[in-house]
Design a protein around this motif. Structure first.
Motif, short mmCIF file in Angstrom:
data_model
loop_
_atom_site.label_atom_id
_atom_site.label_comp_id
_atom_site.label_asym_id
_atom_site.label_seq_id
_atom_site.Cartn_x
_atom_site.Cartn_y
_atom_site.Cartn_z
N HIS A 194 0.83 -1.20 0.00
CA HIS A 194 0.00 0.00 0.00
C HIS A 194 0.86 1.25 0.00
CE1 HIS A 194 -3.11 2.91 0.86
NE2 HIS A 194 -2.35 3.36 1.84
N HIS A 195 1.90 1.25 0.81
CA HIS A 195 2.79 2.41 0.90
C HIS A 195 3.37 2.76 -0.47
CE1 HIS A 195 5.71 5.20 2.57
NE2 HIS A 195 6.68 4.53 1.97
N GLN A 196 3.83 1.76 -1.19
CA GLN A 196 4.44 2.01 -2.50
C GLN A 196 3.40 2.47 -3.52
OE1 GLN A 196 7.88 1.90 -3.02
NE2 GLN A 196 7.12 3.10 -4.76
N HIS A 197 2.22 1.84 -3.50
CA HIS A 197 1.17 2.25 -4.43
C HIS A 197 0.75 3.70 -4.16
CE1 HIS A 197 0.83 -1.70 -6.09
NE2 HIS A 197 0.27 -2.25 -5.02
N ALA A 198 0.65 4.07 -2.88
CA ALA A 198 0.25 5.43 -2.52
C ALA A 198 1.29 6.44 -2.99
CB ALA A 198 0.05 5.53 -1.01
N LEU A 199 2.56 6.14 -2.80
CA LEU A 199 3.62 7.04 -3.25
C LEU A 199 3.58 7.21 -4.77
CD1 LEU A 199 6.71 5.93 -1.11
CD2 LEU A 199 5.31 7.99 -0.84
N ASN A 200 3.38 6.12 -5.48
CA ASN A 200 3.33 6.19 -6.94
C ASN A 200 2.11 6.98 -7.42
OD1 ASN A 200 5.64 4.63 -7.03
ND2 ASN A 200 4.54 2.71 -7.39
N THR A 201 1.01 6.84 -6.68
CA THR A 201 -0.21 7.57 -7.04
C THR A 201 -0.02 9.07 -6.85
OG1 THR A 201 -1.60 5.71 -6.38
CG2 THR A 201 -2.65 7.86 -6.52
N ILE A 202 0.41 9.46 -5.67
CA ILE A 202 0.55 10.88 -5.34
C ILE A 202 1.61 11.53 -6.24
CG2 ILE A 202 1.24 12.49 -3.52
CD1 ILE A 202 -0.01 10.47 -1.52
N GLY A 203 2.68 10.81 -6.51
CA GLY A 203 3.71 11.35 -7.40
C GLY A 203 3.20 11.50 -8.82
N GLY A 204 2.46 10.52 -9.29
CA GLY A 204 1.94 10.56 -10.66
C GLY A 204 0.87 11.59 -10.88
N ALA A 205 0.16 11.97 -9.81
CA ALA A 205 -0.92 12.95 -9.93
C ALA A 205 -0.40 14.33 -10.31
CB ALA A 205 -1.69 13.03 -8.62
N LYS A 206 0.89 14.56 -10.13
CA LYS A 206 1.47 15.87 -10.47
C LYS A 206 1.38 16.16 -11.97
CE LYS A 206 4.72 15.62 -6.59
NZ LYS A 206 6.15 15.52 -6.19
N THR A 207 1.30 15.11 -12.77
CA THR A 207 1.21 15.29 -14.22
C THR A 207 -0.08 14.70 -14.79
OG1 THR A 207 2.50 13.26 -14.54
CG2 THR A 207 3.71 15.36 -14.52
N ASP A 208 -1.04 14.41 -13.92
CA ASP A 208 -2.31 13.81 -14.35
C ASP A 208 -3.44 14.59 -13.69
OD1 ASP A 208 -4.63 12.27 -14.71
OD2 ASP A 208 -3.52 10.38 -14.66
N PRO A 209 -4.00 15.61 -14.37
CA PRO A 209 -5.02 16.47 -13.76
C PRO A 209 -6.25 15.72 -13.26
CG PRO A 209 -4.18 17.45 -15.78
CD PRO A 209 -3.62 16.05 -15.72
N LEU A 210 -6.71 14.72 -14.00
CA LEU A 210 -7.91 14.01 -13.56
C LEU A 210 -7.63 13.17 -12.32
CD1 LEU A 210 -10.87 13.52 -14.08
CD2 LEU A 210 -10.25 11.62 -15.61
N LEU A 211 -6.46 12.58 -12.25
CA LEU A 211 -6.09 11.83 -11.06
C LEU A 211 -5.96 12.78 -9.87
CD1 LEU A 211 -5.25 9.26 -9.60
CD2 LEU A 211 -2.92 9.59 -10.46
N ALA A 212 -5.37 13.95 -10.10
CA ALA A 212 -5.24 14.94 -9.03
C ALA A 212 -6.61 15.38 -8.54
CB ALA A 212 -4.45 16.15 -9.54
#
Length: 236
Positions: free
Chosen positions: A192-210
């Motif tokens: 979970h920790h790794q998935h969360a980090l990857n999600t939050i980091g990736g949201a910086k370039t993904d407006p809909l995810l953000a």
């Protein structure tokens, strides 16, 4: 019936409808049912309700559930749209055990067929895994039985393992990581920790995810999805 009794009956109906989500919130379980995914103007299954659940006035024919869901889950459909489509499909499938079983079977057959031909399809495996875990949160639970014996066609299937397989096949995909983070809110902790980090980091370039990370789980007083992921990651 007296007005007071009518009001009490209505309150009881509303309470039963929202109870599963409050239980999920308290237990920090994966909010695959109670939290709608923001998809903008993308096409999904029909939805006229103003909250997470069906409102009872839908006229969608569940005989078309499998056909319509497969039509939406095309190769170019973003993961967030797939997540919301599968969430809606699960709610409709809760009213039709035949459609519920057929949908999962068809998605699994699509994934295994592609793999057998030497062209493993990450999105196909994702669909099977995510639908499996969404079914587990709704179908066969005490508040929504798909049949008299509460049989769930996803019983015995490890949906998270299939989502991890999809991530391995697809490579870096923050939206898929978001799905995996929701699946693992209750563990495994390291994953979970790794998935969360990857999600939050990736949201910086993904407006809909953000945008999705900025939404609140259920109600204005609840945590945002980003806060929920960060809190669980910090606890781990």
């Amino acid at each position: 019936m007296r007005p007071q009794l009518i009001r009490s009956s209505r309150f009881a109906v509303v309470l039963l409808a929202i109870l599963p989500c409050f239980a999920t919130l308290v237990q920090a379980g994966p909010p695959l049912i109670c939290h709608p995914i923001e998809i903008g103007q993308a096409k999904s299954l029909p939805w006229i309700s103003h909250n997470w659940n069906l409102n009872g006035s839908e006229n969608f024919d569940t005989k078309n559930l499998v056909r319509d869901t497969l039509e939406i889950l095309r190769p170019n459909t973003p993961v967030l749209v797939r997540m919301e489509t599968l969430r809606r499909a699960t709610l409709y499938a809760g009213k039709d055990p035949v459609a519920a079983k057929e949908l999962l079977a068809r998605l699994h057959a699509r994934a295994t067929s592609a793999e057998s031909s030497g062209h493993a399809d990450a999105l196909a495996w994702f669909d099977v895994g995510y639908l499996t875990e969404t079914y587990k949160q709704w179908i066969g639970q005490s508040w929504m039985r798909v049949s008299k014996d509460g049989h769930n066609p996803a019983t015995g299937v490890d949906g998270y393992a299939l989502v991890k397989k999809a991530i391995g096949l697809r490579g870096s995909d923050p939206q898929m990581e978001f799905a995996a983070a929701l699946l693992t809110l209750s563990g495994p902790q390291e994953e979970h920790h790794q998935h969360a980090l990857n999600t939050i980091g990736g949201a910086k370039t993904d407006p809909l995810l953000a945008q999705n990370l900025a939404t609140r789980f259920i109600g204005p007083q609840s945590q945002t999805m980003s806060e929920m992921l960060a809190r669980n990651s910090a606890a781990n």
